[in-house]
Design a protein around this motif. Structure first.
Motif, mmCIF file in Angstrom:
data_model
loop_
_atom_site.group_PDB
_atom_site.id
_atom_site.type_symbol
_atom_site.label_atom_id
_atom_site.label_comp_id
_atom_site.label_asym_id
_atom_site.label_seq_id
_atom_site.Cartn_x
_atom_site.Cartn_y
_atom_site.Cartn_z
ATOM 1 N N TYR A 114 -5.060 -1.514 27.965
ATOM 2 C CA TYR A 114 -3.826 -1.978 28.587
ATOM 3 C C TYR A 114 -4.126 -3.157 29.499
ATOM 4 O O TYR A 114 -5.273 -3.436 29.825
ATOM 5 C CB TYR A 114 -3.109 -0.861 29.354
ATOM 6 N N HIS A 115 -3.072 -3.859 29.925
ATOM 7 C CA HIS A 115 -3.238 -4.933 30.911
ATOM 8 C C HIS A 115 -2.352 -4.637 32.099
ATOM 9 O O HIS A 115 -1.329 -3.958 31.996
ATOM 10 C CB HIS A 115 -2.909 -6.304 30.314
ATOM 11 N N SER A 116 -2.734 -5.150 33.251
ATOM 12 C CA SER A 116 -1.968 -4.892 34.461
ATOM 13 C C SER A 116 -2.325 -5.933 35.514
ATOM 14 O O SER A 116 -2.992 -6.924 35.226
ATOM 15 C CB SER A 116 -2.248 -3.478 34.978
ATOM 16 N N THR A 155 -6.144 5.098 36.812
ATOM 17 C CA THR A 155 -5.767 3.697 36.955
ATOM 18 C C THR A 155 -5.959 3.167 38.375
ATOM 19 O O THR A 155 -6.549 2.108 38.587
ATOM 20 C CB THR A 155 -4.297 3.499 36.543
ATOM 21 N N LEU A 204 2.241 -1.722 32.331
ATOM 22 C CA LEU A 204 0.937 -1.637 31.685
ATOM 23 C C LEU A 204 1.163 -1.713 30.184
ATOM 24 O O LEU A 204 1.585 -0.745 29.570
ATOM 25 C CB LEU A 204 0.247 -0.313 32.058
ATOM 26 N N MET A 226 -0.547 -2.357 42.719
ATOM 27 C CA MET A 226 -0.718 -1.100 42.020
ATOM 28 C C MET A 226 -0.651 0.031 43.032
ATOM 29 O O MET A 226 -1.645 0.660 43.376
ATOM 30 C CB MET A 226 -2.048 -1.090 41.276
ATOM 31 N N THR A 261 -2.878 -6.402 40.105
ATOM 32 C CA THR A 261 -2.803 -5.905 41.470
ATOM 33 C C THR A 261 -2.789 -7.091 42.410
ATOM 34 O O THR A 261 -3.493 -8.070 42.195
ATOM 35 C CB THR A 261 -3.980 -4.965 41.801
ATOM 36 N N HIS A 285 4.481 -3.949 38.192
ATOM 37 C CA HIS A 285 3.953 -4.482 36.940
ATOM 38 C C HIS A 285 3.729 -3.422 35.864
ATOM 39 O O HIS A 285 3.159 -2.383 36.113
ATOM 40 C CB HIS A 285 2.636 -5.202 37.209
ATOM 41 N N THR A 320 -1.009 -10.734 28.456
ATOM 42 C CA THR A 320 -1.178 -11.168 29.841
ATOM 43 C C THR A 320 -0.683 -12.599 30.023
ATOM 44 O O THR A 320 -0.037 -12.934 31.028
ATOM 45 C CB THR A 320 -2.652 -11.074 30.265
#
Length: 409
Positions: A280-282, A228, A75, A3, A284, A73, A333
């Motif tokens: 949201y999904h993300s 974020t 979001l 990220m 790192t 990636h 995810t």
């Protein structure tokens, strides 16, 4: 996939996403620009940008797909909806093969679903544990500093923990939205390996790290605003310091915030308030070369904007709303942690069915008791998820299902 460079977020989806327009539902603080991509319409009608227009049964809403530069990636965002309350529908049994129309107006009122989801072979590292695709460990992170005045409602935390445990206990069954994941696969080495519905709930993580000073404009209704990158950095730091928590490709940390904590993208204008997003999904990948974090952002839901119903099956309306957002982000995810399964428009498994509930399996709508999911014997009201197989079987008009369409290949 780290990220980094999030200050210059870009909208994915090209002309298809541009077709959504840029109307914003609900008022935002005057200091913010109207940047939320949003379009609301009644099911089967042409799209409209009128935020006050009434909406019926399955009120769709535009999906924001955000990515960092150089293909980092995305979001996957659950957007706010401006639709009016879902009209009551008489409860009736729904067959296992029943599917419902997609959130069609996400793409400017197209007559068919935006699907199908397409597997991208260059991104094969799907979520897994011990080589089992789809086998995941879920952690519920409750981030509330000891000095923060507004606590999580006890019933809210209990409802979330119970839901996640029920999702885990129901693993390998075919009766809920998570079972539909089994039709999707990875193809490492040319051999298909289907997703396994194998979930373990590892319990709650009580994170008391102080909130950094707000680095985005705090809405009048909120007390804190976090961008974020700040959230990702604080979570990374916390988990790095607590080495007992694993950081593998099958470990998902769902971060919940108490009331009055606002989160924003790094642009500072797309936020978890009216006209923005519900979650949201993300990911790192910056702890070590081999450790990564899959996570989801879950702001405390508002009274209106993240739902089109009045159900309160968990004993708290806000928890009922949050469980649908949680279902959306977990399904995404598992299928799309690194751009594996998505439509050509950039939409993911949950996006195509956002705010599509189907016909209740029991209870009474309007009385707060309707339900469309039975998970480990408990009833829930959550959005449906997209099925490629049902989409193909119904001539590209339907694709949203509430339970398994098992793999056929």
């Amino acid at each position: 996939m780290a990220m980094v460079g999030l200050a210059s977020l870009t909208v994915l989806g090209g002309s298809a996403m541009a077709a959504l327009g840029a109307s914003v539902a609900g008022a935002q603080p005057a200091s913010r620009s109207a940047t939320s991509v949003h379009r609301a319409a009644t099911r089967g009608d042409a799209a409209t940008s009128n935020a006050s227009a009434p909406a019926s049964n399955n009120t769709p809403s535009g999906e924001l797909s955000i990515a960092t530069p150089a293909g980092h990636h995305p979001l996957g965002v659950v957007p706010y909806t401006s639709g009016a309350a879902r009209a009551p529908v008489a409860a009736k049994p729904v067959a296992a093969t029943t599917s419902y129309p997609c959130t069609k107006t996400n793409l400017g009122g197209l007559a068919a679903c935006p699907g199908p989801l397409v597997y991208t072979t260059k991104n094969q590292a799907m979520v897994q544990t011990g080589g089992v695709i789809g086998k995941v460990n879920i952690y519920a992170v409750y981030w509330k500093p000891t000095t923060y005045a507004t606590a999580f409602p006890t019933s809210y935390v209990s409802a979330i923990d119970t839901y996640l445990q029920n999702v885990a206990t129901a693993s390998k069954t075919s009766s809920n939205v998570f079972s539909g994941l089994q039709q999707y696969y990875t193809a490492i080495g040319g051999t298909k390996q289907h997703i396994h519905y194998t979930v373990t709930f590892r319990g709650k993580v009580t994170m008391t790290t102080p909130y950094p000073a707000s680095n985005c404009t705090v809405a009048p209704t909120h007390a804190v605003c976090l961008k974020t990158t700040v959230e990702a950095t604080q979570l990374k730091t916390y988990l790095a310091a607590h080495t007992s928590y694993p950081k593998g490709n099958g470990d998902i940390y769902v971060v919940f915030f108490p009331p009055k904590v606002e989160t924003c993208f790094d642009n500072g204008t797309t936020c978890s308030i009216a006209g923005g997003y519900c979650g949201y999904h993300s990911a790192t990948f910056t702890i070590t070369a081999t450790e990564n974090i899959l996570y989801a952002n879950m702001p405390y839901p508002p009274t209106a904007g993240c739902n089109t119903y009045t159900e309160s099956l968990t004993g708290t309306f806000h928890a009922t709303v949050m469980l649908s957002v949680t279902s959306h982000e977990l399904n995404e995810t598992i299928t799309d942690s690194s751009t594996q399964w998505r439509a050509s428009t950039g939409m993911e498994i949950g996006d195509e069915c956002a705010y599509v509930w189907g016909t209740p399996l029991g209870g009474t709508e309007g009385a707060g008791t309707a339900w469309n999911q039975t998970i480990n014997g408990a009833h829930y009201f959550t959005q449906l998820e997209f099925s490629d197989e049902n989409y193909k079987l119904t001539g590209t008009t339907n694709g949203c299902i509430g339970n398994a369409q098992l793999p056929t290949a």
